[in-house]
Motif scaffolding. Structure first.
Motif, PDB file in Angstrom:
ATOM      1  N   GLY A  91       0.795  -1.206   0.060  1.00 51.26           N
ATOM      2  CA  GLY A  91       0.009   0.072  -0.044  1.00 51.26           C
ATOM      3  C   GLY A  91       0.767   1.224  -0.128  1.00 51.26           C
ATOM      4  O   GLY A  91       2.181   1.175   0.120  1.00 51.26           O
ATOM      5  N   SER A  92       0.373   2.546  -0.043  1.00 48.01           N
ATOM      6  CA  SER A  92       1.000   3.757  -0.069  1.00 48.01           C
ATOM      7  C   SER A  92       1.438   3.989   1.355  1.00 48.01           C
ATOM      8  O   SER A  92       2.448   4.655   1.446  1.00 48.01           O
ATOM      9  CB  SER A  92       0.019   4.835  -0.384  1.00 48.01           C
ATOM     10  N   ASP A 116       0.971  12.393  -3.282  1.00 47.14           N
ATOM     11  CA  ASP A 116       0.288  11.048  -3.161  1.00 47.14           C
ATOM     12  C   ASP A 116      -0.824  11.197  -4.137  1.00 47.14           C
ATOM     13  O   ASP A 116      -1.791  11.940  -3.988  1.00 47.14           O
ATOM     14  CB  ASP A 116      -0.097  11.051  -1.503  1.00 47.14           C
ATOM     15  N   ALA A 157      -3.317   8.699  -4.713  1.00 48.56           N
ATOM     16  CA  ALA A 157      -4.279   7.633  -4.358  1.00 48.56           C
ATOM     17  C   ALA A 157      -5.547   7.502  -5.170  1.00 48.56           C
ATOM     18  O   ALA A 157      -6.153   6.586  -5.071  1.00 48.56           O
ATOM     19  CB  ALA A 157      -4.374   7.388  -2.926  1.00 48.56           C
ATOM     20  N   ARG A 192       1.163   5.763  -5.597  1.00 51.91           N
ATOM     21  CA  ARG A 192      -0.163   5.370  -6.448  1.00 51.91           C
ATOM     22  C   ARG A 192      -0.407   3.981  -5.632  1.00 51.91           C
ATOM     23  O   ARG A 192       0.241   3.110  -4.784  1.00 51.91           O
ATOM     24  CB  ARG A 192       0.073   4.677  -7.702  1.00 51.91           C
ATOM     25  N   THR A 193      -1.737   3.535  -5.883  1.00 49.50           N
ATOM     26  CA  THR A 193      -2.273   2.414  -5.083  1.00 49.50           C
ATOM     27  C   THR A 193      -3.431   1.776  -5.977  1.00 49.50           C
ATOM     28  O   THR A 193      -4.069   2.348  -6.601  1.00 49.50           O
ATOM     29  CB  THR A 193      -2.887   2.784  -3.656  1.00 49.50           C
ATOM     30  N   SER A 235      -5.636   0.139  -4.078  1.00 53.09           N
ATOM     31  CA  SER A 235      -6.749   0.159  -3.015  1.00 53.09           C
ATOM     32  C   SER A 235      -7.906   0.758  -3.302  1.00 53.09           C
ATOM     33  O   SER A 235      -8.949   0.269  -2.978  1.00 53.09           O
ATOM     34  CB  SER A 235      -6.102   0.543  -1.827  1.00 53.09           C
ATOM     35  N   ARG A 280      -3.484  -4.732  -0.492  1.00 51.11           N
ATOM     36  CA  ARG A 280      -2.516  -3.841   0.052  1.00 51.11           C
ATOM     37  C   ARG A 280      -1.162  -3.804  -1.006  1.00 51.11           C
ATOM     38  O   ARG A 280       0.070  -4.100  -1.010  1.00 51.11           O
ATOM     39  CB  ARG A 280      -1.766  -4.334   1.149  1.00 51.11           C
ATOM     40  N   GLY A 291       0.738  -1.355  -3.267  1.00 56.92           N
ATOM     41  CA  GLY A 291       1.001   0.192  -3.773  1.00 56.92           C
ATOM     42  C   GLY A 291       2.316   0.271  -4.376  1.00 56.92           C
ATOM     43  O   GLY A 291       3.197  -0.783  -4.380  1.00 56.92           O
TER      44      GLY A 291
END
Length: 363
Positions: free
Chosen positions: A79-80, A185, A187, A211-212, A214, A223, A225
């Motif tokens: 994840g991030s 970020d 996301a 980036r993600t 999610s 999870r 990222g």
């Protein structure tokens, strides 16, 4: 000056841990990682007894293609959150260095910074009728004054939903070149239909992008990222990373989600989310119980309520769980509502429409 000059001096020659999978070796009998020679009864295809690749090549290539960068510019992680943690580990000396954040924003920047013993310098976003805006001049001043090693920018912002202009990010990166890494970020960028800050990497080695999968790709539990940055900086981050950060089942889920048919369905759902966001924003903005709806380019809206406790409880009473933002500075009347399905969004509107409004509030 190289971006490596921004890395902690005590980590510049740090080699990290070399796992059994660090060297790419060929063989048919694998006895180098102390793994079980037998599969677990719960492991149908027998793959889970082996440690995964530290950086799965197929996944790294697929993510790089998705984000329009080279695989060497991308480090995959948990994840991030892990990307934030790694950047702080590599760049900030505990008890000495600082980071700049722009509140209200994603809380993990400050949490990770404090866990690493880094000072958090806050330059609050400016809020007006048009939503939130970043005071880039003040951010640059704060970073220079404190000799900050990282500036964290969230675009679209969380919880405000505001998109930051790329030219302003580029100007900040230019101002802080050779002194500070500007972390963007992204996301929620898929919901903004806007270009990524990855386009700045060619010119600015002190820009890193998070980036993600999610959010838009609906893989929050997997999870997955990415940190997208200068390849030399990523090499340092990987040396600070756990040996096997990505479980193989999560890697397989991500690869399936990045196949053409799955991507096409994801893009259609992003389009629907954007349409529903517009409908929910307009519907909420027309309700007497709502003071203001912040313009959003993410998959949520932030609302200011005349009686936030009543709104929160009414929604909860209907089984609708939203994010209570009232503990955050300056957001004592605010809730954040994720964009759901059309039916879910209609339930939100109906619930808030039924609220009584305090006398004189509408005025």
């Amino acid at each position: 000056m190289s971006v490596l000059d921004l890395v902690r001096a005590d980590l510049r020659d740090f080699t990290g841990y070399r796992s059994a999978r660090s060297d790419r070796l060929d063989g048919s009998v694998w006895l180098n990682a102390n793994e079980s020679p037998w599969a677990n009864p719960a492991d149908a295809d027998g793959t889970l007894r082996r440690y995964p690749e530290p950086q799965p090549q197929r996944l790294r290539a697929a993510l790089a293609e998705l984000y329009g960068v080279e695989p060497a510019q991308l480090l995959a992680g948990r994840g991030s959150d892990e990307g934030i943690d790694l950047l702080l580990r590599a760049l900030c000396r505990p008890g000495s260095d600082a980071v700049v954040v722009t509140t209200p924003t994603f809380g993990m920047y400050a949490v990770c910074a404090r866990l690493h013993g880094a000072e958090v310098v806050d330059v609050p976003l400016l809020e007006g009728e048009g939503g939130y805006a970043c005071d880039f001049a003040a951010v640059g001043d704060a970073a220079e004054r404190r000799a900050a090693k990282i500036v964290f920018l969230c675009s679209p912002g969380n919880p405000g939903g505001n998109l930051l202009p790329l030219d302003a990010i580029a100007a900040l990166a230019q101002r802080l070149r050779d002194r500070c890494v500007v972390v963007v970020d992204e996301a929620y960028l898929e919901f903004a239909a806007a270009p990524s800050a990855t386009g700045l990497l060619r010119e600015f080695a002190n820009v890193a992008v998070l980036r993600t999968l999610s959010k838009a790709h609906a893989l929050a539990a997997a999870r997955i990222g990415s940190v997208i940055a200068d390849a030399d900086l990523l090499a340092v981050l990987q040396r600070c990373q756990a040996p096997y950060p990505l479980p193989q089942p999560c890697v397989e889920a991500a690869l399936a989600a990045l196949a053409p048919a799955a991507l096409a369905r994801t893009r259609a759902r992003i389009d629907e989310t954007i349409r529903e966001r517009s409908r929910l924003q307009a519907g909420l903005d027309a309700l007497p119980a709502i003071r203001r709806v912040a313009p959003s380019t993410a998959n949520f809206v932030q609302v200011r309520c005349h009686d936030p406790q009543a709104a929160f409880q009414a929604l909860l009473g209907q089984g609708i769980v939203v994010r209570d933002l009232r503990a955050m500075p300056g957001l004592s009347d605010a809730l954040r509502i994720s964009i759901g399905t059309p039916e879910q969004n209609q339930r939100v509107l109906a619930t808030i429409a039924a609220l009584s409004v305090p006398a004189g509030a509408a005025a």
